[in-house]
Design an enzyme around this catalytic site. Sequence first.
Site, mmCIF file in Angstrom:
data_model
loop_
_atom_site.group_PDB
_atom_site.id
_atom_site.type_symbol
_atom_site.label_atom_id
_atom_site.label_comp_id
_atom_site.label_asym_id
_atom_site.label_seq_id
_atom_site.Cartn_x
_atom_site.Cartn_y
_atom_site.Cartn_z
ATOM 1 N N LYS A 93 -8.875 -3.599 -8.412
ATOM 2 C CA LYS A 93 -8.831 -2.560 -7.386
ATOM 3 C C LYS A 93 -7.391 -2.089 -7.297
ATOM 4 O O LYS A 93 -6.466 -2.892 -7.278
ATOM 5 C CB LYS A 93 -9.279 -3.157 -6.037
ATOM 6 C CG LYS A 93 -9.099 -2.235 -4.823
ATOM 7 C CD LYS A 93 -10.200 -1.197 -4.794
ATOM 8 C CE LYS A 93 -10.215 -0.424 -3.482
ATOM 9 N NZ LYS A 93 -10.826 -1.214 -2.384
ATOM 10 N N VAL A 94 -7.183 -0.779 -7.290
ATOM 11 C CA VAL A 94 -5.842 -0.217 -7.141
ATOM 12 C C VAL A 94 -5.920 1.002 -6.234
ATOM 13 O O VAL A 94 -6.985 1.607 -6.054
ATOM 14 C CB VAL A 94 -5.207 0.196 -8.489
ATOM 15 C CG1 VAL A 94 -5.038 -1.000 -9.413
ATOM 16 C CG2 VAL A 94 -6.001 1.310 -9.171
ATOM 17 N N THR A 125 -2.001 4.927 -1.668
ATOM 18 C CA THR A 125 -2.417 6.301 -1.430
ATOM 19 C C THR A 125 -1.877 6.788 -0.089
ATOM 20 O O THR A 125 -1.594 7.979 0.070
ATOM 21 C CB THR A 125 -3.945 6.408 -1.469
ATOM 22 O OG1 THR A 125 -4.415 5.885 -2.722
ATOM 23 C CG2 THR A 125 -4.417 7.841 -1.324
ATOM 24 N N HIS A 135 -6.901 0.162 6.410
ATOM 25 C CA HIS A 135 -7.828 -0.969 6.605
ATOM 26 C C HIS A 135 -8.250 -1.103 8.068
ATOM 27 O O HIS A 135 -8.429 -0.101 8.767
ATOM 28 C CB HIS A 135 -7.203 -2.262 6.084
ATOM 29 C CG HIS A 135 -6.835 -2.247 4.635
ATOM 30 N ND1 HIS A 135 -7.549 -1.565 3.689
ATOM 31 C CD2 HIS A 135 -5.809 -2.846 3.971
ATOM 32 C CE1 HIS A 135 -7.003 -1.739 2.500
ATOM 33 N NE2 HIS A 135 -5.941 -2.501 2.640
#
Length: 285
Positions: free
Chosen positions: A64-65, A118, A157
């Site tokens: 995951k990136v 991001t 998050h």
Amino acid sequence: MKNDGSALSSPLSLGFSPCPNDTYIFHALVHGLIDTAGLAFRERLEDVETLNRLALEGALDVSKVSYHALGHLRENYFLLRAGGALGRGCGPLVVTKERTSMAELRGAPVAVPGQYTTAALLLRLFDPAIDTLVYLPFHEIMGAVARGEVAAGVIIHESRFTFPEYGLTKLLDLGDWWERETGCPIPLGGIVAKRSLGRETVAAIDRALAASVAYARANPGAAAPYIRAHAQEISDEVCAAHIGLYVNDHSLDLGAEGEAAVATLLDRATAAGVIPPSAAPLFVL
């Protein structure tokens, strides 16, 4: 069908975060609950910026990136169509304790959850003059803002749900800005696999990951102990909200809308000089 590891001589290194959406998505894959075409995986759970940097070092076969990091990885990794976080109403938030406008953040220290996130890219695209960035682990940002150590912070998050508890207010929803600016959903994080694994193996990984997402959606309680083991400081309610926000149909397959959103983000980041140009095909198929 459980993993038998026959396709490769050793398990593939697999990186993802301990956040509820990732443990929900990857649970069936790493526990051998779906057909993986003989592929085996050795998971490594890290925060997203650590994963970004590990991928930049070529240390992970599959990871995951952040989509920002993807812009620096395109020559060495394929993007998978399954398993990512892309949607609407789920973008990073800029929060503050005392400032009243984004313009006040020019020249002021602003915390972001990592150089290659991001969140950092979106802030750069919104206003390049907000350039005094302080890189902190995502879970430390709200405390730093509340203590006045930085003028504002870009949160991601579960922080989206808890920032009012720190006495903070929202200055801007960067995801909402992105959606209004482009008409696209916001690409947050995707799954990449090394090109050196070969097209057949990468395609098999993508299929297995889609099956893992489908399993999670068909068996919503199956991953609960795994999710809870890695989210001990998060309430069940926030875990459920987190999964509901970041896991959607695009997690099963990016689809045409998702592909367009990713292309738009990468094109704008390239035009802004934030990521290098690349002619490499993004997907294996």
